[in-house]
Design a protein around this motif. Structure first.
Motif, short mmCIF file in Angstrom:
data_model
loop_
_atom_site.label_atom_id
_atom_site.label_comp_id
_atom_site.label_asym_id
_atom_site.label_seq_id
_atom_site.Cartn_x
_atom_site.Cartn_y
_atom_site.Cartn_z
N UNK A 4 45.97 47.83 48.21
CA UNK A 4 44.81 48.60 47.76
C UNK A 4 44.54 48.43 46.27
N UNK A 5 45.45 47.77 45.54
CA UNK A 5 45.28 47.58 44.10
C UNK A 5 44.03 46.74 43.84
N UNK A 6 43.39 47.03 42.69
CA UNK A 6 42.18 46.26 42.39
C UNK A 6 42.57 44.87 41.87
N UNK A 7 41.60 43.96 41.89
CA UNK A 7 41.84 42.57 41.51
C UNK A 7 42.34 42.44 40.08
N UNK A 8 41.78 43.23 39.19
CA UNK A 8 42.16 43.12 37.79
C UNK A 8 43.63 43.49 37.58
N UNK A 9 44.09 44.56 38.27
CA UNK A 9 45.50 44.94 38.17
C UNK A 9 46.39 43.88 38.79
N UNK A 10 45.98 43.33 39.93
CA UNK A 10 46.76 42.27 40.59
C UNK A 10 46.84 41.03 39.69
N UNK A 11 45.72 40.71 39.03
CA UNK A 11 45.70 39.54 38.14
C UNK A 11 46.67 39.74 36.98
N UNK A 12 46.71 40.94 36.43
CA UNK A 12 47.63 41.24 35.33
C UNK A 12 49.08 41.11 35.80
N UNK A 13 49.37 41.66 36.98
CA UNK A 13 50.73 41.54 37.53
C UNK A 13 51.09 40.09 37.84
N UNK A 14 50.15 39.37 38.42
CA UNK A 14 50.39 37.96 38.77
C UNK A 14 50.62 37.14 37.50
N UNK A 15 49.86 37.43 36.45
CA UNK A 15 50.03 36.71 35.18
C UNK A 15 51.42 36.97 34.60
N UNK A 16 51.98 38.14 34.90
CA UNK A 16 53.33 38.49 34.42
C UNK A 16 54.41 37.91 35.33
N UNK A 17 54.00 37.20 36.41
CA UNK A 17 54.98 36.54 37.27
C UNK A 17 55.24 37.22 38.59
N UNK A 18 54.48 38.22 38.95
CA UNK A 18 54.67 38.93 40.20
C UNK A 18 54.10 38.09 41.35
N UNK A 19 54.98 37.52 42.16
CA UNK A 19 54.57 36.63 43.26
C UNK A 19 53.78 37.38 44.32
N UNK A 20 54.13 38.60 44.59
CA UNK A 20 53.41 39.39 45.60
C UNK A 20 51.97 39.63 45.18
N UNK A 21 51.76 39.92 43.91
CA UNK A 21 50.40 40.14 43.41
C UNK A 21 49.60 38.84 43.50
N UNK A 22 50.25 37.74 43.16
CA UNK A 22 49.58 36.44 43.24
C UNK A 22 49.19 36.13 44.68
N UNK A 23 50.11 36.34 45.61
CA UNK A 23 49.84 36.09 47.03
C UNK A 23 48.67 36.95 47.50
N UNK A 24 48.64 38.18 47.09
CA UNK A 24 47.57 39.09 47.48
C UNK A 24 46.21 38.60 46.95
N UNK A 25 46.19 38.12 45.70
CA UNK A 25 44.95 37.57 45.14
C UNK A 25 44.49 36.35 45.92
N UNK A 26 45.42 35.47 46.25
CA UNK A 26 45.07 34.28 47.03
C UNK A 26 44.51 34.65 48.39
#
Length: 179
Positions: A4-26
Motif C-alpha cells: 500500500x506504500x506510495x511510489x515515492x516512498x518505495x523509490x526512496x526505500x529502493x534507492x537505499x537498497x531495499x530489494x522488496x521495495x524495488x520489486x514492488x516498484x517493478x
C-alpha cells in the motif's frame, strides 16, 4: 513489503537498497515502462530491450530520484531519455553501416577497375610480346630497377630504358585503338 506504500516512498526505500521495495516498484510499473518503450520505438524487440535495460539500471538511477515530481513522471522521463539514447545509437550505427557499405562498394569498384586495368595491360603486353613484354614485366610487375632488369636480361641498362620508352609508345597506341 507494504504493497500500500506510495511510489515515492518505495523509490526512496529502493534507492537505499531495499530489494522488496524495488520489486514492488517493478511489479507496479514494468507494464507502463514496456508500453511507453513500445510506443516510442514501435518495435516489440526494441521495447523489450529498452524495458530490460531500464529495469537493470533502475537501482542506480533511483539514486537521482529526488521526489520533486511524482515517481511515474520521473519514470516516464527515464524511459523517454533511454528511448532517445537508443534512437541516437541506432541512427549512428546506421550511418556507420551506410558508410561501411559505401566504402565496401568503392573498394570493390576500385578492385574491379584495378583488375580490369591489369587484365588490359597483360592483354596489351601479350599483343606486344617479345623483349618489350619481358622488360615490362620485370620493371613494372616485379618492381626491378632498370639496372636490375638489364642484368637479368643480359642487356645494357640503356637498352632497358629504351625498351620502356618504346613500351609506353606502343601502350598508348593500343589504348587509342581500344578506345
Amino acid at each position: 513489503m507494504d504493497t500500500q506504500a506510495n511510489d515515492e516512498d518505495l523509490a526512496e526505500l529502493a534507492a537505499a537498497g531495499n530489494a522488496g521495495a524495488f520489486r514492488c516498484l517493478l511489479e507496479r510499473h514494468y507494464d507502463r515502462v514496456y508500453r511507453l518503450a513500445f510506443r516510442l520505438t514501435g518495435l516489440r524487440e526494441d521495447a523489450e530491450d529498452l524495458a530490460q535495460d531500464i529495469c537493470a539500471s533502475l537501482p542506480k538511477r533511483l539514486q537521482s530520484f529526488r521526489g520533486q515530481a511524482k515517481f511515474t513522471t520521473w519514470l516516464y522521463r527515464v524511459v523517454l531519455n533511454a528511448a532517445r539514447d537508443m534512437h541516437r545509437r541506432k541512427a549512428s550505427a546506421n550511418r556507420a553501416s551506410d558508410g561501411f557499405e559505401e566504402l565496401a562498394r568503392l573498394e570493390s569498384d576500385a578492385r574491379d577497375d584495378a583488375e580490369d586495368q591489369t587484365a588490359w595491360l597483360y592483354d596489351a603486353l601479350d599483343r606486344i610480346g617479345g623483349d618489350l613484354r619481358e622488360t615490362a614485366i620485370l620493371v613494372l610487375a616485379e618492381d626491378r630497377t632498370h639496372a636490375e632488369a638489364a642484368e637479368i636480361l643480359s642487356v645494357k641498362e640503356s637498352t632497358v630504358s629504351w625498351r620502356m620508352s618504346k613500351l609506353k609508345e606502343k601502350l598508348k597506341s593500343i589504348a587509342k585503338a581500344d578506345a
